[in-house]
Design an enzyme around this catalytic site. Structure first.
Site, PDB file in Angstrom:
ATOM      1  CG  ASP A   1       0.208  -2.395   6.206  1.00 18.62           C
ATOM      2  OD1 ASP A   1      -0.326  -2.495   6.858  1.00 18.62           O
ATOM      3  OD2 ASP A   1       0.408  -2.119   4.986  1.00 18.62           O
TER       4      ASP A   1
ATOM      5  CD  GLN B   1      -6.612  -4.643   3.889  1.00 14.44           C
ATOM      6  OE1 GLN B   1      -7.733  -5.411   4.192  1.00 14.44           O
ATOM      7  NE2 GLN B   1      -6.858  -3.547   3.718  1.00 14.44           N
TER       8      GLN B   1
ATOM      9  CB  CYS C   1      -3.773   3.317  -1.657  1.00 17.28           C
ATOM     10  SG  CYS C   1      -4.972   4.529  -1.503  1.00 17.28           S
TER      11      CYS C   1
ATOM     12  CG  HIS D   1      -2.293   1.034   1.129  1.00 14.70           C
ATOM     13  ND1 HIS D   1      -1.806   2.121   1.707  1.00 14.70           N
ATOM     14  CD2 HIS D   1      -3.469   1.046   0.972  1.00 14.70           C
ATOM     15  CE1 HIS D   1      -2.868   3.137   1.577  1.00 14.70           C
ATOM     16  NE2 HIS D   1      -3.859   2.155   1.399  1.00 14.70           N
TER      17      HIS D   1
ATOM     18  CE  LYS E   1      -7.395   0.061   5.957  1.00 17.38           C
ATOM     19  NZ  LYS E   1      -7.907   0.094   4.620  1.00 17.38           N
TER      20      LYS E   1
END
Length: 403
Positions: free
Chosen positions: A193, A196, A361, A121, A219
């Site tokens: 990261d 997700q 993104c 991302h 999220k």
């Protein structure tokens, strides 16, 4: 069928699933961007604004201490979620700000190498590009990172390895434990990261030698405007604060100032207090449902989405390997339709389906594999199999007169 009745029951906790457009119920398939919110989270956020909505950690009063305690409760709930200490959790605005804090706080230069995933991302790409020399791990055409390439690039001894745990483009999970161990063996700082992954899977930082990990509660059923950065205590202490102001100092005179202890030295200014209330409620909701249930649903829906996509020759799935460890995120191009704005709009206005089109993104990666826009669908614990079937039925209809 994966416990469709349980999913329907869960969906009843989310007011957004009852929304209608022109009398048609909305089918929300964009949870990779931001999730819908359960009523319990909405109520918790409203509770702050409906009561004595004081600041935190400033002065002495009953209401201020009550709010401050609730704010810190969110920190410790988050620490329990990740299996770490409370002072290793920093509250920021989102994943983007967290990665920027680490990238800036480490005082990198263009002489420092940072290793990233090709499908990162922008939030886990641009902060490193702006401050260092970036090397990119290739992604295999069928699916997953090229781990042989990863190991080759590790020989260059990067200062930082910024791992995307789960791709926001494909939903494919990278082997985090293996990649982290290899990075630490060459002395790299590891940032993950997990924007997700944390919404769908239990991630225990105590079991992994991770230096930093970040995710965005919006999220995972929480509010927007609050983000989470985990960092090992000694690593957080190495960061130079990016923002200076109220709340992050113990003492100030006109010649010097003294920073507070962690984590508050990295949290200048009034924080998103209502967001902390909402984060606590979101974590409580996830714990009530259970990660085992959430993860199983995510895997099942991911397989169903992929299988239905592969049955259609007019679309081209990004990373179609069915053997990959993937969640419920699927992106694909339509070769006959390089621009997908109209398709997304018709899906919305005619069929009530909300999904994402564009570069997600992750423009360098999307351009390399699709040459233009892709369409993405993504689900969460409130989505049913019938909604996926409705999406592909609608796409088939459009294929007859638009593609």
């Amino acid at each position: 069928m994966f416990k469709e009745e349980l999913t329907i029951k869960i969906a009843n906790d989310f007011p957004g699933t009852k929304t209608e457009i022109d009398g048609r119920r909305v089918v929300y398939l964009d949870s990779a961007a931001t999730s819908l919110k359960p009523q319990a989270m909405i109520d918790a956020t409203t509770e702050y604004y409906s009561g004595i909505s004081s600041n935190v950690h400033r002065g002495k009063s009953y209401s201020l201490e009550l709010v401050s305690n609730r704010y810190e409760e969110a920190r410790y709930k988050t620490a329990e979620l990740l299996s770490c200490a409370g002072n290793e959790i920093v509250f920021l605005r989102n994943t983007t700000e967290a990665v920027n804090l680490v990238a800036a706080g480490l005082s990198l230069t263009k002489e420092d190498k940072v290793l990233i995933c090709a499908d990162s991302h922008h939030s886990n790409l641009l902060p490193w590009m702006a401050r260092s020399s970036v090397d990119t791990v290739r992604v295999l055409p069928a699916g997953g990172l090229d781990l042989e390439h990863y190991y080759e690039l590790l020989k260059l001894k990067p200062k930082v390895v910024a791992i995307t745990h789960c791709s926001n483009v494909t939903g494919i999970y990278n082997p985090l434990e293996e990649m982290t161990k290899a990075a630490k063996e060459v002395g790299a700082i590891v940032l993950v990261d997990a924007a997700q992954s944390v919404p769908h899977r239990k991630v225990s930082v105590s079991k992994l030698d991770i230096d930093f990990l970040t995710f965005s509660p919006h999220k995972m059923l929480g509010p927007t405007g609050i983000g989470v950065l985990y960092g090992k205590k000694d690593m957080l202490e190495q960061l130079t604060p990016v923002n200076y102001g109220g709340g992050m100092v113990d003492w100030v005179d006109l010649e010097e100032f003294r920073l507070r202890k962690l984590p508050h030295r990295l949290e200048a200014g009034t924080p998103h207090i209502a967001g902390a209330y909402g984060l606590t409620a979101a974590i409580d909701y996830i714990n009530e449902i259970g990660y085992n249930t959430i993860s199983a649903h995510d895997t099942y829906m991911g397989k169903k989405m992929l299988n239905m996509a592969l049955e259609r020759d007019y679309i081209q799935v990004v990373q179609p390997d069915s053997d990959c460890d993937r969640g419920a995120v699927l992106s694909f191009s339509i070769p006959s339709q390089p621009k997908l704005d109209d398709i997304a709009r018709v899906l919305s206005d005619t069929y009530g389906i909300m999904c994402r089109n564009g570069h997600l993104c992750a423009q360098p990666y999307i351009e390399s594999v699709a040459g233009s826009q892709v369409l993405r669908i993504s689900t969460y614990l409130y989505n049913t199999e019938s909604e996926i079937e409705h999406f592909f039925s609608a796409l088939d209809d459009l294929n007859t007169f638009m593609f």
